[in-house]
Design an enzyme around this catalytic site. Structure first.
Site, short mmCIF file in Angstrom:
data_model
loop_
_atom_site.label_atom_id
_atom_site.label_comp_id
_atom_site.label_asym_id
_atom_site.label_seq_id
_atom_site.Cartn_x
_atom_site.Cartn_y
_atom_site.Cartn_z
N ASN A 117 -32.04 -2.67 19.48
CA ASN A 117 -30.93 -2.69 20.43
C ASN A 117 -29.80 -1.78 19.90
O ASN A 117 -29.99 -1.04 18.94
CB ASN A 117 -30.45 -4.13 20.62
CG ASN A 117 -29.95 -4.41 22.02
OD1 ASN A 117 -29.19 -3.63 22.58
ND2 ASN A 117 -30.36 -5.54 22.59
N THR A 118 -28.64 -1.86 20.53
CA THR A 118 -27.50 -1.03 20.11
C THR A 118 -26.93 -1.53 18.78
O THR A 118 -27.16 -2.67 18.37
CB THR A 118 -26.40 -1.04 21.18
OG1 THR A 118 -25.99 -2.41 21.42
CG2 THR A 118 -26.89 -0.43 22.47
N LYS A 139 -36.94 -8.33 21.33
CA LYS A 139 -36.12 -7.15 21.02
C LYS A 139 -35.12 -7.52 19.94
O LYS A 139 -34.41 -8.52 20.06
CB LYS A 139 -35.39 -6.65 22.27
CG LYS A 139 -34.67 -5.32 22.06
CD LYS A 139 -34.23 -4.70 23.37
CE LYS A 139 -33.65 -3.32 23.17
NZ LYS A 139 -33.32 -2.66 24.45
N SER A 167 -28.35 -8.31 21.86
CA SER A 167 -27.20 -7.58 22.36
C SER A 167 -25.94 -8.04 21.64
O SER A 167 -25.75 -9.24 21.41
CB SER A 167 -27.03 -7.82 23.87
OG SER A 167 -25.77 -7.33 24.31
N GLY A 177 -21.91 -6.67 28.68
CA GLY A 177 -21.95 -8.12 28.69
C GLY A 177 -22.90 -8.71 29.72
O GLY A 177 -22.57 -9.71 30.39
N PHE A 178 -24.08 -8.10 29.87
CA PHE A 178 -25.11 -8.63 30.78
C PHE A 178 -24.57 -8.79 32.21
O PHE A 178 -24.83 -9.82 32.86
CB PHE A 178 -25.64 -9.98 30.29
CG PHE A 178 -26.51 -9.93 29.06
CD1 PHE A 178 -26.89 -8.72 28.48
CD2 PHE A 178 -26.95 -11.11 28.47
CE1 PHE A 178 -27.69 -8.69 27.34
CE2 PHE A 178 -27.75 -11.09 27.34
CZ PHE A 178 -28.12 -9.89 26.77
N ASN A 208 -23.00 -7.90 22.92
CA ASN A 208 -21.93 -8.04 23.92
C ASN A 208 -21.84 -9.41 24.57
O ASN A 208 -21.02 -9.61 25.46
CB ASN A 208 -22.12 -6.96 25.00
CG ASN A 208 -22.02 -5.57 24.42
OD1 ASN A 208 -21.19 -5.32 23.55
ND2 ASN A 208 -22.88 -4.67 24.87
N THR A 209 -22.68 -10.34 24.15
CA THR A 209 -22.56 -11.74 24.57
C THR A 209 -22.24 -12.56 23.33
O THR A 209 -23.04 -12.58 22.38
CB THR A 209 -23.87 -12.23 25.22
OG1 THR A 209 -24.10 -11.51 26.42
CG2 THR A 209 -23.78 -13.72 25.54
N ASN A 254 -21.20 0.74 24.74
CA ASN A 254 -21.04 -0.15 25.88
C ASN A 254 -20.75 -1.57 25.43
O ASN A 254 -21.20 -2.02 24.38
CB ASN A 254 -22.30 -0.10 26.77
CG ASN A 254 -23.31 -1.19 26.42
OD1 ASN A 254 -23.19 -2.32 26.87
ND2 ASN A 254 -24.31 -0.84 25.61
N ASN A 292 -34.23 -11.07 24.96
CA ASN A 292 -33.10 -10.33 24.41
C ASN A 292 -32.14 -11.32 23.75
O ASN A 292 -31.42 -12.05 24.43
CB ASN A 292 -32.39 -9.55 25.52
CG ASN A 292 -31.32 -8.61 24.96
OD1 ASN A 292 -30.94 -8.70 23.81
ND2 ASN A 292 -30.85 -7.71 25.80
#
Length: 360
Positions: free
Chosen positions: A246-247, A217, A184, A122-123, A186-187, A119, A181
């Site tokens: 996380n991922t 996390k 991630s 992006g929040f 994605n940001t 994925n 968080n």
């Protein structure tokens, strides 16, 4: 879902674009609590509540240790339905101060052969105000809820602390715990906040605003030494717990990966387990640990518990196996506890390290 095979439902849903399928599933989960016969039937079928698994953590009762990981319920819309999937608690978000649409579509991909998800969302979420309105409706709903918080994409890195401060203030009276968080992928620039100075300051701000437990996390894509140092800093700064992981952005795990976004599910199992082992060895008796990442069986969940996890979380494997997986993990945990002579899950938490110590 309680009235026909999940495999049948999955075959239908997998014909849809992954994000559209998620939206459709979410609609069903929003409607489910309004239909008590269906809700109760699913509770009876999937929710496992046994004394061996019940824990009191942070002053709240967790009736079983398997939770829904952040990312599935980004806006707190499905909280009432989550127990019907078998989960003992849920973690909602990631929520940002202001609504944001996230990254361009397509941004969610199935890696079916590897039972994984990639994925780059992006929040995407409706913002803190919307989530607060959802949480206000839970006044008499006794169920542990974690709130996963992150900065807005448009917030510059140097102003990120302001976003987290805003969120601590917004949720000071809501939820069971709060998760910072900064892991991630994605940001843009978010993982750059995984440094000692930022972690110390964000916990200083958070613990000065709220009495809620605040957890960190972390990402799986760092060395053990880096991860252990970040955890040490967080615990010293007041963290009530750590959530690995996380991922991952380790695209070498599969030839089918895109070159963006984060991978979760079975492909993450070994990577997540290995990092959690290092963290559990050092921190199982110093703070509460929640393990997430590729947990797909009672045996995998039990191994994480023996490494030091008080709780575990599932997301991607739920999509592939359905709520029967959650029931199977909880029932299997009881079987494994009894096989090792434990009367309660608390006796197994960190048992791997206690055994090693006893053998020395």
């Amino acid at each position: 879902m309680a009235f026909f095979s999940y495999d049948t439902l999955k075959s239908l849903m997998f014909r849809l674009d992954p994000e559209n399928a998620h939206t459709l599933a979410g609609l069903g989960l929003r409607v489910l609590p309004a239909c008590p016969p269906a809700w109760n039937a699913m509770i009876d079928r999937y929710f496992v509540e046994l004394p061996e698994l019940r824990q009191n953590l942070w002053g709240r009762t967790f009736r079983n240790p398997v939770g829904l990981a952040a990312g599935f319920d980004k806006n707190g819309d499905y909280i009432r339905a989550t127990p019907a999937l078998g989960f003992g608690y849920t973690e909602i978000g990631t929520v940002t101060p202001r609504p944001q649409s996230g990254n361009p579509r397509p941004r969610l991909f199935r890696l079916v052969g590897e039972r994984s998800i990639q994925n780059a969302m992006g929040f995407n979420n409706k913002g803190s105000y919307h989530m607060i309105q959802r949480l206000k409706r839970l006044r008499f709903f006794d169920y542990p809820v974690g709130i996963n918080i992150g900065k807005n994409k448009t917030t510059p890195e140097k102003e990120a602390l302001r976003d987290y401060e805003t969120l601590f203030k917004a949720f000071r009276d809501y939820g069971t715990y709060v998760v910072i968080n900064i892991s991630s992928p994605n940001t843009p620039g978010l993982r750059d906040l995984q440094n000692e100075a930022f972690i110390r300051e964000v916990f200083r701000i958070g613990t000065g605003i709220t009495d809620k437990p605040i957890l960190l996390k972390i990402a799986p894509d760092m060395s053990e030494e880096q991860a252990l140092e970040l955890c040490r800093v967080a615990v010293e700064a007041g963290a009530a717990g750590i959530i690995p992981t996380n991922t991952t952005v380790d695209y070498a795990l599969t030839p089918h990966a895109k070159d963006f976004g984060g991978i979760s599910g079975a492909l993450l199992t070994e990577k997540s387990r290995n990092l959690f082992r290092a963290i559990g060895r050092e921190f199982h008796d110093r703070t509460l640990l929640i393990s997430v990442g590729g947990i797909d069986s009672p045996e995998e969940a039990y191994e994480r518990i023996r490494m030091g996890a008080s709780l575990v979380q599932i997301y991607s494997l739920l999509i592939y196996e359905g709520p029967a997986l959650i029931r199977r993990i909880n029932e299997g945990l009881v079987r494994l506890l009894k096989a090792d002579g434990y009367r309660h899950i608390s006796e197994a938490i960190g048992a791997e390290w206690k055994t090693m110590k006893d053998e020395r």
